[in-house]
Design a protein around this motif. Structure first.
Motif, mmCIF file in Angstrom:
data_model
loop_
_atom_site.group_PDB
_atom_site.id
_atom_site.type_symbol
_atom_site.label_atom_id
_atom_site.label_comp_id
_atom_site.label_asym_id
_atom_site.label_seq_id
_atom_site.Cartn_x
_atom_site.Cartn_y
_atom_site.Cartn_z
ATOM 1 N N GLY A 141 35.315 89.804 -21.022
ATOM 2 C CA GLY A 141 35.874 88.902 -22.022
ATOM 3 C C GLY A 141 35.467 87.456 -21.848
ATOM 4 O O GLY A 141 35.919 86.586 -22.595
ATOM 5 N N ASP A 142 34.589 87.184 -20.888
ATOM 6 C CA ASP A 142 34.147 85.811 -20.614
ATOM 7 C C ASP A 142 33.196 85.324 -21.710
ATOM 8 O O ASP A 142 32.643 86.116 -22.487
ATOM 9 C CB ASP A 142 33.450 85.792 -19.252
ATOM 10 C CG ASP A 142 32.896 84.430 -18.885
ATOM 11 O OD1 ASP A 142 33.697 83.482 -18.810
ATOM 12 O OD2 ASP A 142 31.668 84.313 -18.689
ATOM 13 N N TYR A 143 32.961 84.005 -21.729
ATOM 14 C CA TYR A 143 32.113 83.444 -22.787
ATOM 15 C C TYR A 143 30.633 83.804 -22.621
ATOM 16 O O TYR A 143 29.884 83.847 -23.596
ATOM 17 C CB TYR A 143 32.291 81.919 -22.887
ATOM 18 C CG TYR A 143 31.656 81.118 -21.784
ATOM 19 C CD1 TYR A 143 30.375 80.597 -21.927
ATOM 20 C CD2 TYR A 143 32.334 80.861 -20.595
ATOM 21 C CE1 TYR A 143 29.782 79.849 -20.923
ATOM 22 C CE2 TYR A 143 31.748 80.114 -19.586
ATOM 23 C CZ TYR A 143 30.480 79.617 -19.749
ATOM 24 O OH TYR A 143 29.912 78.886 -18.741
ATOM 25 N N ILE A 144 30.177 84.090 -21.398
ATOM 26 C CA ILE A 144 28.771 84.459 -21.194
ATOM 27 C C ILE A 144 28.447 85.793 -21.873
ATOM 28 O O ILE A 144 27.461 85.887 -22.627
ATOM 29 C CB ILE A 144 28.407 84.497 -19.700
ATOM 30 C CG1 ILE A 144 28.403 83.080 -19.099
ATOM 31 C CG2 ILE A 144 27.051 85.174 -19.484
ATOM 32 C CD1 ILE A 144 27.237 82.204 -19.516
ATOM 33 N N PRO A 145 29.225 86.870 -21.652
ATOM 34 C CA PRO A 145 28.981 88.102 -22.409
ATOM 35 C C PRO A 145 29.046 87.897 -23.925
ATOM 36 O O PRO A 145 28.279 88.514 -24.671
ATOM 37 C CB PRO A 145 30.112 89.033 -21.925
ATOM 38 C CG PRO A 145 30.390 88.567 -20.544
ATOM 39 C CD PRO A 145 30.258 87.074 -20.616
ATOM 40 N N LYS A 146 29.930 86.995 -24.358
ATOM 41 C CA LYS A 146 30.018 86.711 -25.789
ATOM 42 C C LYS A 146 28.739 86.044 -26.280
ATOM 43 O O LYS A 146 28.253 86.344 -27.382
ATOM 44 C CB LYS A 146 31.226 85.809 -26.062
ATOM 45 C CG LYS A 146 31.494 85.564 -27.550
ATOM 46 C CD LYS A 146 31.871 86.846 -28.280
ATOM 47 C CE LYS A 146 32.206 86.586 -29.730
ATOM 48 N NZ LYS A 146 32.544 87.839 -30.469
ATOM 49 N N LYS B 285 26.203 70.056 -34.300
ATOM 50 C CA LYS B 285 24.841 70.393 -33.899
ATOM 51 C C LYS B 285 24.809 71.729 -33.162
ATOM 52 O O LYS B 285 23.933 72.572 -33.403
ATOM 53 C CB LYS B 285 24.284 69.276 -33.010
ATOM 54 C CG LYS B 285 22.817 69.448 -32.639
ATOM 55 C CD LYS B 285 22.323 68.251 -31.844
ATOM 56 C CE LYS B 285 20.844 68.411 -31.481
ATOM 57 N NZ LYS B 285 20.353 67.239 -30.698
ATOM 58 N N GLN B 286 25.768 71.945 -32.261
ATOM 59 C CA GLN B 286 25.848 73.208 -31.536
ATOM 60 C C GLN B 286 26.225 74.357 -32.480
ATOM 61 O O GLN B 286 25.737 75.481 -32.347
ATOM 62 C CB GLN B 286 26.883 73.099 -30.413
ATOM 63 C CG GLN B 286 26.501 72.139 -29.305
ATOM 64 C CD GLN B 286 25.356 72.639 -28.458
ATOM 65 O OE1 GLN B 286 25.366 73.774 -27.995
ATOM 66 N NE2 GLN B 286 24.350 71.809 -28.267
ATOM 67 N N GLU B 287 27.080 74.063 -33.427
ATOM 68 C CA GLU B 287 27.494 75.056 -34.419
ATOM 69 C C GLU B 287 26.300 75.515 -35.249
ATOM 70 O O GLU B 287 26.160 76.699 -35.557
ATOM 71 C CB GLU B 287 28.557 74.437 -35.333
ATOM 72 C CG GLU B 287 29.613 75.390 -35.803
ATOM 73 C CD GLU B 287 30.738 74.671 -36.547
ATOM 74 O OE1 GLU B 287 31.774 75.324 -36.756
ATOM 75 O OE2 GLU B 287 30.585 73.497 -36.922
ATOM 76 N N ALA B 288 25.430 74.577 -35.586
ATOM 77 C CA ALA B 288 24.241 74.897 -36.385
ATOM 78 C C ALA B 288 23.299 75.825 -35.615
ATOM 79 O O ALA B 288 22.710 76.748 -36.194
ATOM 80 C CB ALA B 288 23.516 73.619 -36.779
ATOM 81 N N GLU C 151 37.255 79.524 -21.811
ATOM 82 C CA GLU C 151 37.273 79.811 -23.234
ATOM 83 C C GLU C 151 36.547 81.134 -23.495
ATOM 84 O O GLU C 151 35.447 81.346 -22.987
ATOM 85 C CB GLU C 151 36.585 78.686 -24.013
ATOM 86 C CG GLU C 151 37.291 77.347 -23.948
ATOM 87 C CD GLU C 151 38.532 77.295 -24.816
ATOM 88 O OE1 GLU C 151 38.797 78.263 -25.553
ATOM 89 O OE2 GLU C 151 39.237 76.264 -24.754
ATOM 90 N N PRO C 152 37.131 82.028 -24.302
ATOM 91 C CA PRO C 152 36.490 83.324 -24.554
ATOM 92 C C PRO C 152 35.287 83.238 -25.487
ATOM 93 O O PRO C 152 34.435 84.123 -25.488
ATOM 94 C CB PRO C 152 37.615 84.154 -25.182
ATOM 95 C CG PRO C 152 38.518 83.143 -25.820
ATOM 96 C CD PRO C 152 38.457 81.938 -24.921
ATOM 97 N N HIS C 153 35.222 82.194 -26.304
ATOM 98 C CA HIS C 153 34.101 82.040 -27.240
ATOM 99 C C HIS C 153 33.282 80.816 -26.818
ATOM 100 O O HIS C 153 33.846 79.770 -26.480
ATOM 101 C CB HIS C 153 34.613 81.862 -28.672
ATOM 102 C CG HIS C 153 33.540 82.004 -29.712
ATOM 103 N ND1 HIS C 153 32.606 81.030 -29.950
ATOM 104 C CD2 HIS C 153 33.251 83.018 -30.569
ATOM 105 C CE1 HIS C 153 31.793 81.425 -30.909
ATOM 106 N NE2 HIS C 153 32.151 82.629 -31.300
ATOM 107 N N PRO C 154 31.955 80.919 -26.838
ATOM 108 C CA PRO C 154 31.118 79.796 -26.413
ATOM 109 C C PRO C 154 31.428 78.487 -27.128
ATOM 110 O O PRO C 154 31.466 77.425 -26.500
ATOM 111 C CB PRO C 154 29.701 80.278 -26.749
ATOM 112 C CG PRO C 154 29.788 81.762 -26.728
ATOM 113 C CD PRO C 154 31.153 82.100 -27.196
#
Length: 313
Positions: free
Chosen positions: A194-199, A159-162, A130-133
């Motif tokens: 473009g990976d989720y970690i850089p994001k 909870k993660q969104e918060a 997934e490109p976004h965490p």
């Protein structure tokens, strides 16, 4: 996912007469799962759904998740072999209803074929691509649907969104970060841009030092580069984060420099800004929010409680 379509039928619902030959029909709640994709075990734990897992592709000693380790030691979850060498006799005789695999199964397509020949549907879990965490975290909703725990899954995601909202509310910094791992043959494994970690680094207020690395069209999250290329791109990075999830990690700076002495010349090493992930991070797909929180504190030099990062000294 992997292009397959799944139809979840409520526990007391009726299966449609002709769902389509390419549709996998599963009755909720799904039980007797063979879980090979270890990164999503924590989703089942958080959903109070460990009882749905009957078989593991990981031995008890390989789990950093207490619930999974304890369930295996108690015999509630049985070791059924690695992704490429499953114990077919055990899986079939004990009535496995679904195999959840990671991308490694693509290297052993004959396993998927054989499992399906036995009537066991195979699902490939792609959360790490997934490109976004939050995209990775959102997979908990799928597993919640499998278990009939949709409401609980929504709470976990919220909870993660918060946490994300709180982290991104802070001002951006101009500090750069390199996230890497030294392979056994001396190469440096880094994340594609473009990976989720850089994001995550970006959302936490920093900047990934390799802003144009890799090919966006590929599904690979990482790539290996020569030490010289890493030196050129990351020597002046403000922070280094060593990914210990692959080799068990390092516990101090001396051990890291033993892996690659050239790192001694890096700005982050000289300034004491080298961090390491905890070993259990790769088994914690729901760690995303807390890891971003750690990055947020790291970038600002704050001494907040860390969950998945610790400094190397």
């Amino acid at each position: 996912m992997d292009g397959k379509r799944f139809l979840l039928v409520p526990e007391k619902g009726r299966t449609p007469g002709n769902p389509g030959k390419d549709v996998v029909v599963l009755k909720k709640p799904v039980k007797d799962i063979y879980l090979v994709a270890s990164a999503v075990m924590d989703s089942f734990c958080e959903l109070d759904g460990l009882s749905a897992i009957a078989f593991s592709g990981q031995k008890a000693e390989g789990w950093y998740i207490d619930g999974a380790k304890e369930a295996m030691e108690a015999g509630d979850i049985l070791y059924a072999g690695k992704y490429n060498k499953p114990d077919y006799e055990l899986i079939v005789s004990e009535g496995c209803s679904l195999a959840i695999e990671n991308m490694m199964i693509s290297h052993s397509p004959e396993v998927t074929e054989k499992l399906e020949d036995f009537g066991i549907p195979v699902m490939i879990e792609y959360s790490s691509y997934e490109p976004h965490p939050l995209g990775r975290v959102e997979w908990v909703k799928f597993f919640g649907a499998l278990l009939g725990k949709e409401e609980k899954a929504e709470e976990i995601f919220a909870k993660q969104e918060a946490i994300l909202d709180e982290v991104t509310a802070g001002k951006k910094t101009d500090r750069t970060v390199a996230f890497f791992f030294i392979t056994s043959n001396g190469l440096v494994q880094v994340r594609q841009s473009g990976d989720y970690i850089p994001k995550m680094i970006e959302l936490a207020g920093g900047a990934y030092v390799f802003d144009d690395l890799g090919e966006p069209d590929t599904k690979r999250a990482t790539l290996n580069i020569q030490v010289e290329e890493f030196y050129s791109g990351a020597r002046e990075a403000d922070f280094l984060i060593y990914n210990s999830a692959i080799d068990g990690g390092v516990s101090n700076m001396e051990e890291l420099l033993d892996k690659c002495g050239l790192l001694a010349d890096f700005k982050a090493v000289k300034e004491g800004n080298v961090w390491c992930t905890t070993n259990d991070m790769y088994q914690q797909s729901l760690s995303i929010g807390y890891l971003m929180e750690d990055m947020y504190h790291m970038l600002r030099g704050e001494k907040g409680d860390m969950h998945y990062l610790f400094p190397l000294t």
